[in-house]
Design a protein around this motif. Sequence first.
Motif, PDB file in Angstrom:
ATOM      1  N   CYS A  13       0.826  -1.211   0.000  1.00  0.00           N
ATOM      2  CA  CYS A  13       0.000   0.000   0.000  1.00  0.00           C
ATOM      3  C   CYS A  13       0.858   1.258   0.000  1.00  0.00           C
ATOM      4  O   CYS A  13       0.485   2.272  -0.616  1.00  0.00           O
ATOM      5  N   THR A  17       0.642   3.338  -3.699  1.00  0.00           N
ATOM      6  CA  THR A  17      -0.056   4.621  -3.730  1.00  0.00           C
ATOM      7  C   THR A  17       0.856   5.778  -4.126  1.00  0.00           C
ATOM      8  O   THR A  17       0.386   6.787  -4.675  1.00  0.00           O
ATOM      9  N   CYS A  18       2.149   5.646  -3.850  1.00  0.00           N
ATOM     10  CA  CYS A  18       3.086   6.701  -4.233  1.00  0.00           C
ATOM     11  C   CYS A  18       3.582   6.520  -5.670  1.00  0.00           C
ATOM     12  O   CYS A  18       3.588   7.464  -6.462  1.00  0.00           O
ATOM     13  N   TYR A  21       0.973   7.211  -8.687  1.00  0.00           N
ATOM     14  CA  TYR A  21       0.176   8.434  -8.660  1.00  0.00           C
ATOM     15  C   TYR A  21       0.227   9.149 -10.012  1.00  0.00           C
ATOM     16  O   TYR A  21       1.257   9.188 -10.692  1.00  0.00           O
ATOM     17  N   TRP A 173      -5.176  14.922  -4.009  1.00  0.00           N
ATOM     18  CA  TRP A 173      -4.027  14.564  -3.193  1.00  0.00           C
ATOM     19  C   TRP A 173      -4.316  13.436  -2.209  1.00  0.00           C
ATOM     20  O   TRP A 173      -3.457  13.082  -1.404  1.00  0.00           O
ATOM     21  N   SER A 174      -5.483  12.892  -2.235  1.00  0.00           N
ATOM     22  CA  SER A 174      -5.840  11.864  -1.256  1.00  0.00           C
ATOM     23  C   SER A 174      -4.947  10.630  -1.377  1.00  0.00           C
ATOM     24  O   SER A 174      -4.584  10.012  -0.364  1.00  0.00           O
ATOM     25  N   ARG A 175      -4.573  10.284  -2.592  1.00  0.00           N
ATOM     26  CA  ARG A 175      -3.737   9.088  -2.787  1.00  0.00           C
ATOM     27  C   ARG A 175      -2.346   9.295  -2.200  1.00  0.00           C
ATOM     28  O   ARG A 175      -1.788   8.387  -1.552  1.00  0.00           O
ATOM     29  N   LEU A 176      -1.780  10.466  -2.414  1.00  0.00           N
ATOM     30  CA  LEU A 176      -0.447  10.738  -1.859  1.00  0.00           C
ATOM     31  C   LEU A 176      -0.510  10.872  -0.343  1.00  0.00           C
ATOM     32  O   LEU A 176       0.433  10.481   0.356  1.00  0.00           O
ATOM     33  N   THR A 178      -2.490   9.189   1.515  1.00  0.00           N
ATOM     34  CA  THR A 178      -2.573   7.800   1.985  1.00  0.00           C
ATOM     35  C   THR A 178      -1.211   7.134   1.991  1.00  0.00           C
ATOM     36  O   THR A 178      -0.880   6.368   2.913  1.00  0.00           O
ATOM     37  N   SER A 179      -0.400   7.428   0.977  1.00  0.00           N
ATOM     38  CA  SER A 179       0.946   6.830   0.931  1.00  0.00           C
ATOM     39  C   SER A 179       1.793   7.300   2.101  1.00  0.00           C
ATOM     40  O   SER A 179       2.534   6.512   2.713  1.00  0.00           O
TER      41      SER A 179
END
Length: 303
Positions: A13, A17-18, A21, A173-176, A178-179
Motif C-alpha cells: 500500500c 499509492t506513491c 500516482y 491529493w488523497s492518494r499521496l 494515503t501513501s
Amino acid sequence: MCMVIFAPIFAICAFATCGGYYGHLQVKVDCADRRQGNLSINIDFGYPFRLQQVHFKAPLCETRREEVVFLDGDFSTAAQFFVTVGVFAFLYSLLATVVYVFYQNKYRKNNRGPLVDFVVTVIFSLVWLVSSCCWAKALSEIKTATNPTQVLLLIAACRARENRCAATQEPLWSRLHTSAVFGFVNLVLWSGNIWFVFKETGWYKTGQRYPTRSASGKRSSEMRQRLYSESSFDQPEESFGPYRGDSFNQPSGDFSKQVQRQASINQSQVRFSLPQTYLGKNGLNERENNVVTQGPTIFVNEM
C-alpha cells in the motif's frame, strides 16, 4: 504472526499509492483582446515528480504565438527512496514468511536466524522513519509547486491584469496522503516488531537466566531466615550439648569409649584433691608455712 500478515500488505500500500500516482491540473486563460479566449491548458504530472521536466504551452495574448512553460522543483529523490524502501520491505517480509513457515529449524540453528532478523528489523525501522519523513516533506513541497495560483504566475499572459486566468480542475491529493500515512504505519509496525524479534535472540535468554531479586523477594528471604533462627532457639537444651542426636545412633561400645575419652581429658585438664583436715595449732602453723594449697582446707578447733 503480525509481521507475517500485515507487513507485506502495508508495504504494498505504501509504494503502490506513491509510485502509481497521476495528477492532473487544468487552467483557463481568457485574453482581453478576444484574440485567443477560453483556452484550456492541461498539465499532467506524476511519479517520480520531476516537475522541472513537466511543461505545457500557454498563449501570449499580445500575439498569436505560444510559450512553453516548465514547472518548478525536483522531488524524485524523496519519492524514489520511499518507493524503494517499500519494495524491499515487501520482499523481505515475503522471505521472512517463507522462513518462518517452512524453515523454522534452520532459522533457530546456532541462533543466527533471530540475530539476522533482529538487525534487519532495526535497519528497516530506521529507514522507514527517514523515508517517511522525507516523503512527507516532499509531498508538501509538491503541493505548493502545483498549486493553481503558483502555476498561473508562471504564465506571462496571467501576469497581466487585463487578462483573466482561473483553474478549472485541481489535482487530487488523497492518494499521496494515503501513501504518507502508510509510511508511518510501516514505521510503527516495524518498530514494534523489534521487541518480539529481540525475544527470539540469545541476548534476551541470557538476561533471563540470572534474574534480579526484587525488594519483596529480599524481604521474604529475610523473614524466612528470621523464622529459622527463632525455631533453632526453641529446641531442647540437650541439642546444644557435646553430643548430638546422631551420636546416639552409634553403637553402645563406641559411645562408652567416647565417654571415657572425654572423662580422661577433663581429668588431665583439672586436678581435684580431697580436702585436708588439720587439728589444733600445728595445723595452723603448717598452713602458714605452705604458700600454695591444692584443695579446700577444713580446720577443727580443740575443745
